[in-house]
Structures are given as structure tokens and as C-alpha cells.
Design an enzyme around this catalytic site. Structure first.
Site, PDB file in Angstrom:
ATOM      1  N   CYS A   7      15.381   5.900 -44.492  1.00 56.85           N
ATOM      2  CA  CYS A   7      16.467   6.832 -44.165  1.00 56.85           C
ATOM      3  C   CYS A   7      17.179   6.286 -42.927  1.00 56.85           C
ATOM      4  CB  CYS A   7      15.932   8.253 -43.973  1.00 56.85           C
ATOM      5  SG  CYS A   7      14.751   8.436 -42.617  1.00 56.85           S
ATOM      6  N   ASN A  10      14.264   7.408 -39.522  1.00 61.75           N
ATOM      7  CA  ASN A  10      12.821   7.282 -39.800  1.00 61.75           C
ATOM      8  C   ASN A  10      12.003   8.338 -39.041  1.00 61.75           C
ATOM      9  OD1 ASN A  10      10.160   4.787 -39.440  1.00 61.75           O
ATOM     10  ND2 ASN A  10      10.514   6.181 -41.113  1.00 61.75           N
ATOM     11  N   CYS A  12      12.709  11.950 -40.112  1.00 56.86           N
ATOM     12  CA  CYS A  12      12.750  13.157 -40.953  1.00 56.86           C
ATOM     13  C   CYS A  12      12.459  12.825 -42.417  1.00 56.86           C
ATOM     14  CB  CYS A  12      14.103  13.863 -40.847  1.00 56.86           C
ATOM     15  SG  CYS A  12      14.494  14.459 -39.182  1.00 56.86           S
ATOM     16  N   ARG A  13      13.438  12.259 -43.125  1.00 57.96           N
ATOM     17  CA  ARG A  13      13.293  12.106 -44.580  1.00 57.96           C
ATOM     18  C   ARG A  13      12.296  11.034 -44.995  1.00 57.96           C
ATOM     19  NH1 ARG A  13      19.540  11.323 -45.410  1.00 57.96           N
ATOM     20  NH2 ARG A  13      19.157  10.381 -43.371  1.00 57.96           N
ATOM     21  N   SER A  14      12.407   9.824 -44.440  1.00 60.20           N
ATOM     22  CA  SER A  14      11.527   8.760 -44.969  1.00 60.20           C
ATOM     23  C   SER A  14      10.051   8.917 -44.579  1.00 60.20           C
ATOM     24  CB  SER A  14      12.072   7.361 -44.634  1.00 60.20           C
ATOM     25  OG  SER A  14      12.155   7.134 -43.259  1.00 60.20           O
ATOM     26  N   ASP A 123      20.500  15.014 -45.041  1.00 61.86           N
ATOM     27  CA  ASP A 123      19.895  14.819 -43.733  1.00 61.86           C
ATOM     28  C   ASP A 123      19.635  16.187 -43.090  1.00 61.86           C
ATOM     29  OD1 ASP A 123      19.237  14.172 -41.187  1.00 61.86           O
ATOM     30  OD2 ASP A 123      20.944  12.841 -40.842  1.00 61.86           O
TER      31      ASP A 123
HETATM   32  P1  4NP Z   1      16.407  10.914 -40.848  1.00 60.45           P
HETATM   33  O1  4NP Z   1      17.196  12.009 -39.975  1.00 60.45           O
HETATM   34  O2  4NP Z   1      17.401   9.811 -41.142  1.00 60.45           O
HETATM   35  O3  4NP Z   1      16.025  11.672 -42.080  1.00 60.45           O
HETATM   36  O4  4NP Z   1      15.245  10.471 -40.010  1.00 60.45           O
HETATM   37  C1  4NP Z   1      17.889  11.708 -38.803  1.00 60.45           C
HETATM   38  C2  4NP Z   1      17.210  11.598 -37.611  1.00 60.45           C
HETATM   39  C3  4NP Z   1      17.908  11.350 -36.451  1.00 60.45           C
HETATM   40  C4  4NP Z   1      19.279  11.202 -36.479  1.00 60.45           C
HETATM   41  C5  4NP Z   1      19.968  11.296 -37.669  1.00 60.45           C
HETATM   42  C6  4NP Z   1      19.267  11.546 -38.838  1.00 60.45           C
HETATM   43  N1  4NP Z   1      19.990  10.952 -35.267  1.00 60.45           N
HETATM   44  O5  4NP Z   1      21.234  10.873 -35.319  1.00 60.45           O
HETATM   45  O6  4NP Z   1      19.368  10.831 -34.211  1.00 60.45           O
END
Ligand code: 4NP
Length: 165
Positions: A7, A10, A12-14, A123
Site C-alpha cells: 500500500c 505500510n 494500514c492496508r498492507s 485508504d
Molecule cells: P496505508 O495508509 O497506505 O494503508 O498504510 C496510509 C498511511 C499513511 C498515510 C497515507 C496512507 N500518510 O499519508 O501518512
């Protein structure tokens, strides 16, 4: 067989995908044949554990992702993993941009394994708790599809093993 979930951050989703799929895998006959990891296309959170809301939501489903640590996708990942599964189109495009051309076939959207769902895992980072539950619902469905797909591949491989007698 090595599978990498990807994602943006790294956190939340992955890592949630890694935890959900690993739990399903552990109860399957493919447990010893498949290795799983996750990474982000960005380096914002490198070295940090998953988002506390992701840890809590996964924990409510019996999945412990608290000890994972965020890392950025490495160039070596394109050679070392057999399947690289992106959470959304943006991650997919970034992976395809970075990957050697001959690795493109192993990069795809994770939700392609749940063809009746949306193509992208939204997201949840800037949203509320429910977003994390919705993500886990999607990850559970795609994980079922992925496991089934790997199982079909494994049986074909087994059928093609040289006969020992
Ligand atoms: P992820 O979510 O891609 O599912 O881990 C996010 C985590 C942090 C951010 C964006 C998406 N950020 O902008 O910090």
C-alpha cells in the site's frame, strides 16, 4: 511462493492484508509453502508499527499485526517475490513504474482475487474506525480468493512433479 502486499504507508492496508492472509494460510495445507510480507511505496512511516486503529481492528478478528514494522518497497523485492499485490491503482502504477519490465506480470491489484468487490481497497488513514472494519472485510474476501488461486497453482505443480516410481 512468496507474496508481498503493498500500500502507500505500510501501516494500514498492507500490514492488515499480511495479517489476514497469514491467518487464513496458517489453517490451510499451503501453510508451509507460502511466505508473506508487506511494504509501502512511500517511506513516511518506515520502522513504525501499524496504525493503532489497524492493530485494534485486526485484533478484534483474532489477527495480531502489532509486531510488524513498516518498510518501503525495495528494488530487490521485484526479484524475490512471486506475487506483488497492490491495494489501489496508485500503488499499482508506482510498482509498475519501478519494476523491471519482465516483472510486470507478477504485479496486480489484490482485489482482483475478489472479482465481485471494488477494485481498490480504500485508504482508511484519514477516516474513522469503520473504515478499518470495511478494509478488513475486503481483505478477508480477497484472501479467500488468493488462497484458492494459490491452491489451484499448487495442485498443478504437484501434478507435474516427476514420478518417483
Ligand atoms: P496505508 O495508509 O497506505 O494503508 O498504510 C496510509 C498511511 C499513511 C498515510 C497515507 C496512507 N500518510 O499519508 O501518512
Amino acid at each position: 511462493m512468496r507474496v508481498l502486499f503493498v500500500c502507500l504507508g505500510n501501516i494500514c492496508r498492507s500490514p492488515s492484508a499480511q495479517g489476514v492472509f497469514q491467518k487464513l494460510l496458517a489453517h490451510s495445507e499451503l501453510a508451509s509453502l507460502v511466505e508473506v510480507d508487506s511494504a509501502g511505496t512511500a517511506d513516511y512511516h518506515v520502522g513504525k508499527p501499524p496504525d493503532r486503529r489497524a492493530i485494534a481492528a485486526a485484533s478484534r478478528r483474532g489477527v495480531d499485526i502489532s509486531r510488524l514494522s513498516a518498510r518501503r518497497v525495495a528494488d530487490s523485492d521485484f526479484a524475490e517475490f512471486d506475487l506483488i499485490l497492490a491495494a489501489d491503482h496508485s500503488n499499482l502504477l508506482e510498482l509498475l513504474r519501478r519494476a523491471p519490465a519482465h516483472c510486470a506480470a507478477k504485479i496486480r491489484l489484490f482485489m482482483s482475487y475478489a472479482p465481485h468487490d471494488a477494485e481498490e481497497i480504500p485508504d482508511p488513514y484519514y477516516g474513522g474506525e469503520q473504515g478499518f472494519e470495511d478494509v478488513l472485510d475486503m481483505l478477508e474476501r480477497a484472501s479467500q480468493g488468493l488462497l484458492a488461486s494459490l491452491g489451484e497453482g499448487a495442485s498443478v505443480t504437484t501434478a507435474c512433479q516427476p514420478c518417483s516410481t
